[in-house]
Design a protein around this motif. Structure first.
Motif, PDB file in Angstrom:
ATOM      1  N   GLU A 130       0.823  -1.218   0.000  1.00  0.00           N
ATOM      2  CA  GLU A 130       0.000   0.000   0.000  1.00  0.00           C
ATOM      3  C   GLU A 130       0.855   1.265   0.000  1.00  0.00           C
ATOM      4  O   GLU A 130       0.375   2.347  -0.331  1.00  0.00           O
ATOM      5  CB  GLU A 130      -0.906   0.018   1.236  1.00  0.00           C
ATOM      6  CG  GLU A 130      -1.955  -1.090   1.252  1.00  0.00           C
ATOM      7  CD  GLU A 130      -2.656  -1.187   2.588  1.00  0.00           C
ATOM      8  OE1 GLU A 130      -2.439  -0.286   3.436  1.00  0.00           O
ATOM      9  OE2 GLU A 130      -3.405  -2.152   2.801  1.00  0.00           O
ATOM     10  N   GLY A 131       2.142   1.139   0.358  1.00  0.00           N
ATOM     11  CA  GLY A 131       3.003   2.314   0.512  1.00  0.00           C
ATOM     12  C   GLY A 131       3.383   2.979  -0.792  1.00  0.00           C
ATOM     13  O   GLY A 131       3.858   4.114  -0.794  1.00  0.00           O
ATOM     14  N   LEU A 132       3.211   2.274  -1.922  1.00  0.00           N
ATOM     15  CA  LEU A 132       3.445   2.919  -3.216  1.00  0.00           C
ATOM     16  C   LEU A 132       2.230   3.775  -3.528  1.00  0.00           C
ATOM     17  O   LEU A 132       1.333   3.391  -4.280  1.00  0.00           O
ATOM     18  CB  LEU A 132       3.664   1.865  -4.305  1.00  0.00           C
ATOM     19  CG  LEU A 132       5.003   1.130  -4.251  1.00  0.00           C
ATOM     20  CD1 LEU A 132       5.078   0.083  -5.344  1.00  0.00           C
ATOM     21  CD2 LEU A 132       6.179   2.096  -4.364  1.00  0.00           C
ATOM     22  N   ALA A 133       2.200   4.943  -2.907  1.00  0.00           N
ATOM     23  CA  ALA A 133       1.008   5.782  -2.966  1.00  0.00           C
ATOM     24  C   ALA A 133       1.264   7.145  -3.588  1.00  0.00           C
ATOM     25  O   ALA A 133       0.334   7.931  -3.750  1.00  0.00           O
ATOM     26  CB  ALA A 133       0.443   5.965  -1.554  1.00  0.00           C
ATOM     27  N   TYR A 134       2.519   7.439  -3.948  1.00  0.00           N
ATOM     28  CA  TYR A 134       2.847   8.741  -4.517  1.00  0.00           C
ATOM     29  C   TYR A 134       4.152   8.635  -5.287  1.00  0.00           C
ATOM     30  O   TYR A 134       4.931   7.698  -5.109  1.00  0.00           O
ATOM     31  CB  TYR A 134       2.987   9.813  -3.424  1.00  0.00           C
ATOM     32  CG  TYR A 134       4.000   9.461  -2.356  1.00  0.00           C
ATOM     33  CD1 TYR A 134       5.339   9.849  -2.475  1.00  0.00           C
ATOM     34  CD2 TYR A 134       3.630   8.733  -1.223  1.00  0.00           C
ATOM     35  CE1 TYR A 134       6.266   9.521  -1.503  1.00  0.00           C
ATOM     36  CE2 TYR A 134       4.546   8.398  -0.242  1.00  0.00           C
ATOM     37  CZ  TYR A 134       5.866   8.790  -0.383  1.00  0.00           C
ATOM     38  OH  TYR A 134       6.794   8.451   0.574  1.00  0.00           O
ATOM     39  N   ILE A 135       4.358   9.599  -6.174  1.00  0.00           N
ATOM     40  CA  ILE A 135       5.609   9.710  -6.931  1.00  0.00           C
ATOM     41  C   ILE A 135       6.220  11.052  -6.566  1.00  0.00           C
ATOM     42  O   ILE A 135       5.706  12.101  -6.947  1.00  0.00           O
ATOM     43  CB  ILE A 135       5.361   9.625  -8.450  1.00  0.00           C
ATOM     44  CG1 ILE A 135       4.716   8.282  -8.814  1.00  0.00           C
ATOM     45  CG2 ILE A 135       6.670   9.813  -9.221  1.00  0.00           C
ATOM     46  CD1 ILE A 135       4.218   8.223 -10.251  1.00  0.00           C
ATOM     47  N   ARG A 136       7.291  11.035  -5.801  1.00  0.00           N
ATOM     48  CA  ARG A 136       7.931  12.256  -5.318  1.00  0.00           C
ATOM     49  C   ARG A 136       9.046  12.665  -6.281  1.00  0.00           C
ATOM     50  O   ARG A 136      10.005  11.920  -6.490  1.00  0.00           O
ATOM     51  CB  ARG A 136       8.492  12.015  -3.910  1.00  0.00           C
ATOM     52  CG  ARG A 136       9.392  13.136  -3.390  1.00  0.00           C
ATOM     53  CD  ARG A 136       8.626  14.382  -3.028  1.00  0.00           C
ATOM     54  NE  ARG A 136       9.524  15.470  -2.707  1.00  0.00           N
ATOM     55  CZ  ARG A 136      10.154  15.633  -1.535  1.00  0.00           C
ATOM     56  NH1 ARG A 136       9.993  14.738  -0.579  1.00  0.00           N
ATOM     57  NH2 ARG A 136      10.925  16.669  -1.333  1.00  0.00           N
ATOM     58  N   VAL A 137       8.925  13.836  -6.856  1.00  0.00           N
ATOM     59  CA  VAL A 137       9.892  14.336  -7.844  1.00  0.00           C
ATOM     60  C   VAL A 137      10.991  15.124  -7.130  1.00  0.00           C
ATOM     61  O   VAL A 137      10.715  16.071  -6.392  1.00  0.00           O
ATOM     62  CB  VAL A 137       9.197  15.231  -8.883  1.00  0.00           C
ATOM     63  CG1 VAL A 137      10.217  15.815  -9.850  1.00  0.00           C
ATOM     64  CG2 VAL A 137       8.131  14.444  -9.631  1.00  0.00           C
ATOM     65  N   LEU A 138      12.242  14.733  -7.375  1.00  0.00           N
ATOM     66  CA  LEU A 138      13.385  15.447  -6.801  1.00  0.00           C
ATOM     67  C   LEU A 138      13.998  16.447  -7.773  1.00  0.00           C
ATOM     68  O   LEU A 138      14.605  17.434  -7.349  1.00  0.00           O
ATOM     69  CB  LEU A 138      14.462  14.449  -6.358  1.00  0.00           C
ATOM     70  CG  LEU A 138      14.125  13.571  -5.156  1.00  0.00           C
ATOM     71  CD1 LEU A 138      15.270  12.605  -4.877  1.00  0.00           C
ATOM     72  CD2 LEU A 138      13.831  14.411  -3.918  1.00  0.00           C
TER      73      LEU A 138
END
Length: 422
Positions: free
Chosen positions: A337-345
């Motif tokens: 369930e933790g794959l819940a967002y895509i954080r852009v660096l």
């Protein structure tokens, strides 16, 4: 725009990484590169040499177009969940057509055959793993032995003889297992790792050395120029800047006060609640503390290390205590369930084009900062993992000697790095 995904740590970005990027583009015919990169703490459970924004900058200036962050519970996990998180994020972007990883073998066909068996976890495989663990083997050794037995029993002697003990082959196998379990349409590719091995501690003659050897040179000689012949100019530029600002290099010595404070304060029962601590390790830690001659993390690890408790496993356990990663954060259901967002660096102009496509194609919310997670409908596990990412930044900033309190909460206000062609 054909896009290839790569899974990286860049600790630091060196000539071998540049070769991998160039070859990944060549063998896949890609026009753009998306990198999933670990944040401040890495797969072997150790802190990164430089912070995630500095390393993302070296990635972008070194050939990547878009860098996204692998959340810390995956980034500091063993191969299975490290791979699941990384491959899952590449797939979730909706814009990555293929992914390419380095391996000692360079043999995608053998790896795929082994992954076909391992992904289904047949009963005989699980039974053999349990037998190996009961015999005192570490999990990686028990897993490899079980796979070999099952492959041989099925008549695939070639795959049974595959060198799974080599670290990049192991990671590659788990990338393919994750790819199969996710049902991803991305095409997998691998290229042979050249010259230096993953764990090689000494820098050889030539222009390519392992990241392990480079970190040893940096800490041993105490200056960025120690690695000049093994890294692209961009790495040296960024490392010098971070060094002069007092933000690098970071290693376990910089984290010892925070870690030992927790180890002294927490009782054995409390320690047992953290990821990778079990089978009596909590009592072993408590007994080791008064036996230390020096208050150093490396000395503690030396006292704790056994055949079963490898250095890597111990580092992951200590990182879990340091960051507050509890066993509930590590259960399979939470990790799925933790794959819940895509954080852009960070991104380049080409990466910005990919971001525009991702807004429509991505399977998960795309965040440009941790603050963007509010109201994004991340779910409990996703919100928890984003909080852990931000906490890791605060812990790392303290270790790097941050004087500005804002550095502790940098995840909430730092925009993505934008690198434009010079």
């Amino acid at each position: 725009m054909r896009t290839v995904g790569v899974i990286v740590e860049y600790n630091p970005f060196h000539n071998g990484h540049r070769h991998h990027l160039e070859e990944s583009v060549r063998v896949t015919g890609a026009d753009a590169v998306v990198a999933v990169m670990s944040g401040h703490f890495l797969q072997r459970g150790e802190p990164a040499l430089m912070d995630k924004w500095a390393r993302a900058e070296t990635a972008l200036r070194g050939g990547c177009d878009l860098v996204i962050e692998l959340p810390v519970p995956y980034a500091t996990s063993a191969a299975e969940w490290f791979a699941y998180g990384a491959v899952g994020l590449l797939d979730a972007t909706g814009v990555v057509d293929c992914f390419c990883f380095g391996s000692e073998s360079g043999d995608i066909d053998a790896l795929r055959r082994i992954a076909e068996l391992a992904a289904d976890e047949p009963a005989d495989l699980r039974g053999r793993i349990a037998e190996g663990l009961s015999a005192g083997l570490s999990f990686p050794d028990a897993y490899s032995a079980a796979l070999r037995f099952c492959l041989a029993a099925r008549g695939d002697s070639e795959a049974a003889a595959f060198p799974l003990e080599q670290p990049n082959n192991t990671l590659g196998l788990h990338y393919l297992i994750a790819w199969k379990r996710l049902g991803s349409r991305m095409e997998p590719h691998t290229i042979r790792r050249v010259q230096a091995g993953y764990h090689d501690a000494d820098a050889p003659a030539g222009s390519i050395a392992s990241a392990t050897a480079l970190r040893r040179l940096i800490f041993g000689r105490g200056r960025p120029e120690a690695i000049a012949s093994y890294v692209p100019p961009v790495t040296l530029d960024v490392l010098r800047r971070e060094w002069e600002a007092g933000r690098a290099p970071v290693g376990w010595p910089a984290l010892k006060e925070q870690l030992f404070h927790l180890l002294v304060r927490l009782g054995a029962e409390e320690l047992a609640g953290y990821r990778d601590i079990g089978e009596g390790l909590e009592h072993r830690i408590r007994r080791a503390l008064p036996a230390l001659e020096r208050l150093e993390v490396d000395e503690l690890i030396g006292l704790l290390k056994t055949k079963r408790y490898t250095r890597t496993r111990l580092q992951r356990a200590l990182t879990a205590v340091l960051l507050g990663i509890r066993k509930d954060d590590w259960r399979p259901a939470a990790l799925r369930e933790g794959l819940a967002y895509i954080r852009v660096l960070g991104f380049t102009p080409k990466g910005q084009e990919l971001l525009k496509r991702m807004r429509k194609a991505a399977k998960l919310p795309v965040l440009l900062s941790a603050a963007g997670g509010e109201g994004a409908g991340l779910g409990c596990a996703g919100a928890r993992y984003l909080e852990l990412d931000a906490r890791a930044t605060g812990v790392y900033a303290l270790a790097a000697g941050a004087a500005d309190p804002r550095a502790l909460l940098r995840d909430y206000y730092e925009p993505p790095i934008i690198v434009r062609p010079s």
